[in-house]
Design a protein around this motif. Structure first.
Motif, PDB file in Angstrom:
ATOM      1  N   THR A 134      10.095  11.044  -2.728  1.00  0.00           N
ATOM      2  CA  THR A 134      11.157  12.006  -2.376  1.00  0.00           C
ATOM      3  C   THR A 134      12.051  12.329  -3.577  1.00  0.00           C
ATOM      4  OG1 THR A 134      12.473  10.122  -1.614  1.00  0.00           O
ATOM      5  CG2 THR A 134      11.263  11.349   0.056  1.00  0.00           C
ATOM      6  N   TRP A 192      15.920  13.887  -5.221  1.00  0.00           N
ATOM      7  CA  TRP A 192      17.298  13.419  -5.107  1.00  0.00           C
ATOM      8  C   TRP A 192      18.189  14.371  -4.311  1.00  0.00           C
ATOM      9  CZ3 TRP A 192      19.445  17.614  -7.227  1.00  0.00           C
ATOM     10  CH2 TRP A 192      18.793  18.256  -8.285  1.00  0.00           C
ATOM     11  N   LYS A 215       9.084   5.907  -2.229  1.00  0.00           N
ATOM     12  CA  LYS A 215       9.559   5.935  -3.626  1.00  0.00           C
ATOM     13  C   LYS A 215      10.658   6.981  -3.671  1.00  0.00           C
ATOM     14  CE  LYS A 215       9.760   7.328  -7.524  1.00  0.00           C
ATOM     15  NZ  LYS A 215      11.113   7.662  -8.015  1.00  0.00           N
ATOM     16  N   GLU A 242      14.827   7.981  -8.538  1.00  0.00           N
ATOM     17  CA  GLU A 242      15.481   6.874  -9.247  1.00  0.00           C
ATOM     18  C   GLU A 242      17.011   6.965  -9.132  1.00  0.00           C
ATOM     19  OE1 GLU A 242      15.019   7.064 -13.476  1.00  0.00           O
ATOM     20  OE2 GLU A 242      15.232   4.907 -13.722  1.00  0.00           O
ATOM     21  N   GLY A 277       9.614   7.760 -11.632  1.00  0.00           N
ATOM     22  CA  GLY A 277       8.430   8.339 -11.005  1.00  0.00           C
ATOM     23  C   GLY A 277       7.189   8.201 -11.846  1.00  0.00           C
ATOM     24  N   ASP A 310       3.366   6.883 -10.130  1.00  0.00           N
ATOM     25  CA  ASP A 310       1.950   6.874 -10.509  1.00  0.00           C
ATOM     26  C   ASP A 310       1.237   5.640  -9.950  1.00  0.00           C
ATOM     27  OD1 ASP A 310       1.613   9.238 -11.789  1.00  0.00           O
ATOM     28  OD2 ASP A 310       1.461   8.425 -13.820  1.00  0.00           O
ATOM     29  N   PHE A 327       4.650  14.185  -0.633  1.00  0.00           N
ATOM     30  CA  PHE A 327       5.518  14.333  -1.809  1.00  0.00           C
ATOM     31  C   PHE A 327       6.438  15.523  -1.641  1.00  0.00           C
ATOM     32  CE2 PHE A 327       6.222  16.582  -5.846  1.00  0.00           C
ATOM     33  CZ  PHE A 327       6.894  15.607  -6.564  1.00  0.00           C
ATOM     34  N   GLY A 383       9.138  17.467  -4.288  1.00  0.00           N
ATOM     35  CA  GLY A 383       9.689  17.444  -5.634  1.00  0.00           C
ATOM     36  C   GLY A 383       9.253  18.668  -6.415  1.00  0.00           C
ATOM     37  N   GLY A 384       9.227  18.530  -7.719  1.00  0.00           N
ATOM     38  CA  GLY A 384       8.931  19.664  -8.588  1.00  0.00           C
ATOM     39  C   GLY A 384       7.443  20.010  -8.607  1.00  0.00           C
ATOM     40  N   THR A 413       5.126  17.933 -11.082  1.00  0.00           N
ATOM     41  CA  THR A 413       4.815  16.592 -10.551  1.00  0.00           C
ATOM     42  C   THR A 413       3.826  16.715  -9.392  1.00  0.00           C
ATOM     43  OG1 THR A 413       7.140  16.093 -10.975  1.00  0.00           O
ATOM     44  CG2 THR A 413       5.881  14.411  -9.852  1.00  0.00           C
ATOM     45  N   LEU A 418       7.141  21.727  -2.680  1.00  0.00           N
ATOM     46  CA  LEU A 418       7.500  21.911  -4.090  1.00  0.00           C
ATOM     47  C   LEU A 418       8.639  22.930  -4.264  1.00  0.00           C
ATOM     48  CD1 LEU A 418       3.808  21.799  -5.364  1.00  0.00           C
ATOM     49  CD2 LEU A 418       5.383  19.901  -5.016  1.00  0.00           C
ATOM     50  N   GLY A 419       8.665  23.557  -5.414  1.00  0.00           N
ATOM     51  CA  GLY A 419       9.812  24.393  -5.758  1.00  0.00           C
ATOM     52  C   GLY A 419       9.758  25.798  -5.189  1.00  0.00           C
ATOM     53  N   CYS A 473      15.400  23.555  -2.617  1.00  0.00           N
ATOM     54  CA  CYS A 473      14.110  24.207  -2.903  1.00  0.00           C
ATOM     55  C   CYS A 473      14.061  25.610  -2.296  1.00  0.00           C
ATOM     56  CB  CYS A 473      12.977  23.363  -2.356  1.00  0.00           C
ATOM     57  SG  CYS A 473      13.173  22.966  -0.621  1.00  0.00           S
ATOM     58  N   GLU A 491      12.396  28.376 -11.577  1.00  0.00           N
ATOM     59  CA  GLU A 491      13.344  27.733 -10.661  1.00  0.00           C
ATOM     60  C   GLU A 491      14.457  27.062 -11.462  1.00  0.00           C
ATOM     61  OE1 GLU A 491      12.134  24.145  -8.582  1.00  0.00           O
ATOM     62  OE2 GLU A 491      13.045  24.940  -6.761  1.00  0.00           O
ATOM     63  N   PHE A 498      17.322  25.639  -9.810  1.00  0.00           N
ATOM     64  CA  PHE A 498      17.754  24.524  -8.955  1.00  0.00           C
ATOM     65  C   PHE A 498      19.245  24.237  -9.124  1.00  0.00           C
ATOM     66  CE2 PHE A 498      16.760  20.398  -6.752  1.00  0.00           C
ATOM     67  CZ  PHE A 498      16.055  20.979  -5.716  1.00  0.00           C
TER      68      PHE A 498
HETATM   69  P1  NDP Z   1      10.499  15.596  -9.496  1.00  0.00           P
HETATM   70  O1  NDP Z   1       9.171  16.144  -9.194  1.00  0.00           O
HETATM   71  O2  NDP Z   1      10.825  15.237 -10.881  1.00  0.00           O
HETATM   72  O3  NDP Z   1      10.787  14.259  -8.658  1.00  0.00           O
HETATM   73  C1  NDP Z   1      10.538  14.102  -7.300  1.00  0.00           C
HETATM   74  C2  NDP Z   1      10.121  12.671  -7.025  1.00  0.00           C
HETATM   75  O4  NDP Z   1       8.871  12.440  -7.660  1.00  0.00           O
HETATM   76  C3  NDP Z   1      11.091  11.630  -7.596  1.00  0.00           C
HETATM   77  O5  NDP Z   1      11.100  10.505  -6.748  1.00  0.00           O
HETATM   78  C4  NDP Z   1      10.449  11.311  -8.920  1.00  0.00           C
HETATM   79  O6  NDP Z   1      10.826  10.095  -9.506  1.00  0.00           O
HETATM   80  C5  NDP Z   1       8.984  11.313  -8.518  1.00  0.00           C
HETATM   81  N1  NDP Z   1       8.037  11.423  -9.616  1.00  0.00           N
HETATM   82  C6  NDP Z   1       8.247  11.879 -10.875  1.00  0.00           C
HETATM   83  N2  NDP Z   1       7.100  11.778 -11.603  1.00  0.00           N
HETATM   84  C7  NDP Z   1       6.168  11.265 -10.784  1.00  0.00           C
HETATM   85  C8  NDP Z   1       4.796  10.932 -10.936  1.00  0.00           C
HETATM   86  N3  NDP Z   1       4.145  11.071 -12.094  1.00  0.00           N
HETATM   87  N4  NDP Z   1       4.125  10.429  -9.883  1.00  0.00           N
HETATM   88  C9  NDP Z   1       4.746  10.266  -8.684  1.00  0.00           C
HETATM   89  N5  NDP Z   1       6.054  10.545  -8.490  1.00  0.00           N
HETATM   90  C10 NDP Z   1       6.758  11.047  -9.519  1.00  0.00           C
HETATM   91  O7  NDP Z   1      11.516  16.604  -8.885  1.00  0.00           O
HETATM   92  P2  NDP Z   1      13.071  16.614  -9.053  1.00  0.00           P
HETATM   93  O8  NDP Z   1      13.636  15.259  -8.953  1.00  0.00           O
HETATM   94  O9  NDP Z   1      13.401  17.383 -10.245  1.00  0.00           O
HETATM   95  O10 NDP Z   1      13.469  17.353  -7.726  1.00  0.00           O
HETATM   96  C11 NDP Z   1      13.722  18.685  -7.686  1.00  0.00           C
HETATM   97  C12 NDP Z   1      12.473  19.462  -7.298  1.00  0.00           C
HETATM   98  O11 NDP Z   1      12.099  19.174  -5.963  1.00  0.00           O
HETATM   99  C13 NDP Z   1      12.716  20.940  -7.350  1.00  0.00           C
HETATM  100  O12 NDP Z   1      11.686  21.604  -8.041  1.00  0.00           O
HETATM  101  C14 NDP Z   1      12.697  21.381  -5.900  1.00  0.00           C
HETATM  102  O13 NDP Z   1      12.307  22.674  -5.681  1.00  0.00           O
HETATM  103  C15 NDP Z   1      11.800  20.386  -5.276  1.00  0.00           C
HETATM  104  N6  NDP Z   1      12.112  20.236  -3.865  1.00  0.00           N
HETATM  105  C16 NDP Z   1      11.267  20.769  -2.940  1.00  0.00           C
HETATM  106  C17 NDP Z   1      11.547  20.706  -1.595  1.00  0.00           C
HETATM  107  C18 NDP Z   1      10.596  21.269  -0.582  1.00  0.00           C
HETATM  108  O14 NDP Z   1      10.657  20.852   0.559  1.00  0.00           O
HETATM  109  N7  NDP Z   1       9.726  22.190  -0.920  1.00  0.00           N
HETATM  110  C19 NDP Z   1      12.784  20.062  -1.106  1.00  0.00           C
HETATM  111  C20 NDP Z   1      13.589  19.534  -2.151  1.00  0.00           C
HETATM  112  C21 NDP Z   1      13.246  19.630  -3.480  1.00  0.00           C
HETATM  113  P3  NDP Z   1      12.087   9.973 -10.501  1.00  0.00           P
HETATM  114  O15 NDP Z   1      13.005   9.132  -9.774  1.00  0.00           O
HETATM  115  O16 NDP Z   1      11.637   9.324 -11.739  1.00  0.00           O
HETATM  116  O17 NDP Z   1      12.594  11.351 -10.758  1.00  0.00           O
END
Ligand code: NDP
Length: 494
Positions: A150, A152, A176, A179, A209, A214, A227, A229-230, A233, A252-253, A285, A386, A388
């Motif tokens: 997830t 932040w 996970k 951080e 992450g 990984d 998942f 996040g971005g 990733t 994702l984004g 997002c 994006e 954000f």
């Molecule tokens: P990241 O992709 O950097 O991080 C998301 C999560 O993935 C964090 O827990 C991160 O850990 C973890 N992560 C990072 N690298 C890896 C890896 N190699 N393998 C597995 N997990 C990993 O995104 P952001 O933190 O920058 O979050 C913002 C993004 O999330 C934006 O792009 C946004 O659009 C998207 N988002 C999408 C949503 C949706 O529902 N579509 C909702 C909310 C956000 P770490 O703690 O190290 O960062």
């Protein structure tokens, strides 16, 4: 929260210090430490997954009747509600969102557990039409150990959205959290265990992450990753998943278009566009970050929008009146500032904002003012990438046929907003716009009962909805032979 106590992590129900480096989580409004914790190590990850797999096979959770699992999930919802204020304040400290918003996130987490309790209890397996002398059935099985990774920006709600259906389906779940925002997930784990989920089924493993994420994704006993996040990733996780033949869902984004037609109810549209981009400080997002306004009303609409943006209350997240809190980290604010500079370098004009708020109250926090950039073109980077954060790009349109091409001209396709009082036009554009979620005369409204997800670079799969539980289950077909005679092919064999 006592910053003098080092937080423990949860390794298959066992609370202990993580084996990784010690770090502090910081309050984005002041930069002061909220909590210290030792991150999980790769050894913690491996142990958590192996013990979770053991608990999945031996705890009896998967074999409990659905209504029995549902009773436990309803208890989780009840405990979240009982501790609602404490959780909302913790979440505010963890990621700096205004308290009014974190209260909503906590309420949403409780509702999510309640909803998936109902989904679990009412999930029907089917008898399919027989096409031979068989009784044919389609049933569902839990997968084993599943992972939830997830971001932040909305911790407790994002974690509940994955943990609740995963547990409802009978699985063990390894979380996970980001951080920088681990606290809500750790508390949710405590609540799940207190409510009666077998402890071994729950792990929360904070850490980087690239290391912890990984290690989880690559682990052979992890049968699915959900998942959020971005996009980069997400693609990285999808590659690993392809090698393992493992299902994933990726939220994702986005760079979501909002379209305001000439005949829109402008009071509603101004309020909706402001909420769509600037609530959560734009760290969302689905932020409506690309605005298209009919050229005939462009000047008057933008006048009102800019005045509205300038009047938004940026400040202390603990203040009930605050609308925008600080951004998650100083680094993230740096990235937003670079995007605004890029927009100007590309030829855009800052209509409002474009800077940090001034004054002692803002000195230590990662604040940034709501910002609108005009004079841009849809193919510029400022309109395609994006950000954000609280940054809106605005463009007039005159050609309604070209509008949909521009709205769809993005690698993302997560959400879209349409403002018009012409229901036929609303329907036509809602169908033509490419997006996982479309809001007509409203924006950023959610319902746990309605599926959510994106197209293209915005993701794969759907969360939420009654059938969201099936994301965490394998489907199995069962044939019961009903013929009193042996199968004919081997007739004559003794
Ligand atoms: P990241 O992709 O950097 O991080 C998301 C999560 O993935 C964090 O827990 C991160 O850990 C973890 N992560 C990072 N690298 C890896 C890896 N190699 N393998 C597995 N997990 C990993 O995104 P952001 O933190 O920058 O979050 C913002 C993004 O999330 C934006 O792009 C946004 O659009 C998207 N988002 C999408 C949503 C949706 O529902 N579509 C909702 C909310 C956000 P770490 O703690 O190290 O960062």
């Amino acid at each position: 929260m006592n910053p003098n106590i080092t937080q423990q992590i949860c390794v298959a129900g066992e609370w202990r210090l993580g084996g990784g480096d010690k770090y502090a989580t910081l309050y984005p409004a002041t930069g002061e430490p909220v909590a210290y914790l030792n991150a999980a190590s790769v050894a913690d990850v491996n142990e958590a997954i192996e013990r979770a797999d053991h608990a999945f096979r031996t705890s009896g959770w998967a074999q409990r009747k659905p209504h029995e699992r549902a009773a436990v999930l309803n208890k989780v919802a009840q405990l979240i509600r009982e501790r609602g204020e404490e959780l909302a304040q913790m979440q505010r400290l963890d990621n700096g969102k205004p308290i009014t918003e974190t209260r909503n996130l906590v309420a949403s987490a409780a509702a999510t557990f309640q909803f998936f309790a109902a989904a679990c209890e009412t999930l029907e397996e089917t008898i399919t039409p027989a096409r031979g002398d068989n009784l044919t059935m389609s049933v569902y099985e839990p997968m084993g150990v599943v992972a939830a990774i997830t971001p932040w920006n909305s911790p407790i709600a994002s974690e509940a959205q994955k943990m609740a259906p995963a547990l409802a389906a009978g699985n063990a779940v390894v979380v996970k959290p980001a951080e920088v925002t681990p606290l809500a997930a750790l508390e949710l784990a405590r609540i799940c265990i207190e409510a009666g989920v077998p402890a071994g089924l729950i792990s929360v493993l904070p850490g980087k992450g690239s290391v912890i994420g990984d290690a989880i994704t690559l682990h052979p006993l992890v049968k699915r990753v959900s998942f959020t996040g971005g996009t980069s990733t997400g693609k990285h996780i999808a590659h690993i998943a392809a090698d393992k033949m493992m299902p994933v869902s990726l939220e994702l984004g986005g760079k979501s278009p909002t379209i305001v037609f000439e005949d829109a109810d402008l009071d509603h549209a101004v309020a909706g566009v402001l909420y769509g981009i600037f609530s959560s400080s734009g760290e969302s997002c689905i932020a409506g970050s690309r605005l298209f306004v009919a050229h005939r009303i462009y000047d008057s609409f933008m006048e009102r929008l800019a005045a509205g943006a300038a009047a938004l209350r940026v400040g202390d997240p603990a203040d009930e009146k605050t609308q925008l809190g600080p951004l998650i980290t100083a680094r993230h604010r740096d990235s937003i500032e670079s995007y605004v500079a890029l927009g100007v370098a590309e030829g855009g004009r800052i209509r409002v904002g474009g800077m940090r708020p001034q004054g002692a109250a803002f000195d230590k926090g990662n604040y940034y003012l709501p910002t609108i950039i005009e004079g841009v073109k849809n193919d510029w980077r400022i309109c395609q990438e994006e950000i954000f954060g609280p940054v809106l790009v605005a463009m007039p349109f005159s050609d309604e046929d070209d509008l949909i091409r521009q709205a769809n001209d993005s690698v993302y396709a997560l959400a879209a907003g349409i403002w018009t009082q012409d229901y036929k036009k609303a329907w036509r554009y809602a169908r033509a716009v490419q997006a996982g979620n479309v809001w007509i005369n409203t924006y950023k409204q959610f319902s746990i009962s309605t599926p959510f997800g994106g197209w293209r670079d915005s993701g794969l799969g759907r969360e939420k909805g009654r059938l969201g539980i099936l994301q965490y289950m394998e489907q199995k077909s069962v044939y019961w032979g009903m013929n009193h005679m042996p199968l004919p092919w081997a007739q004559g064999a003794k």
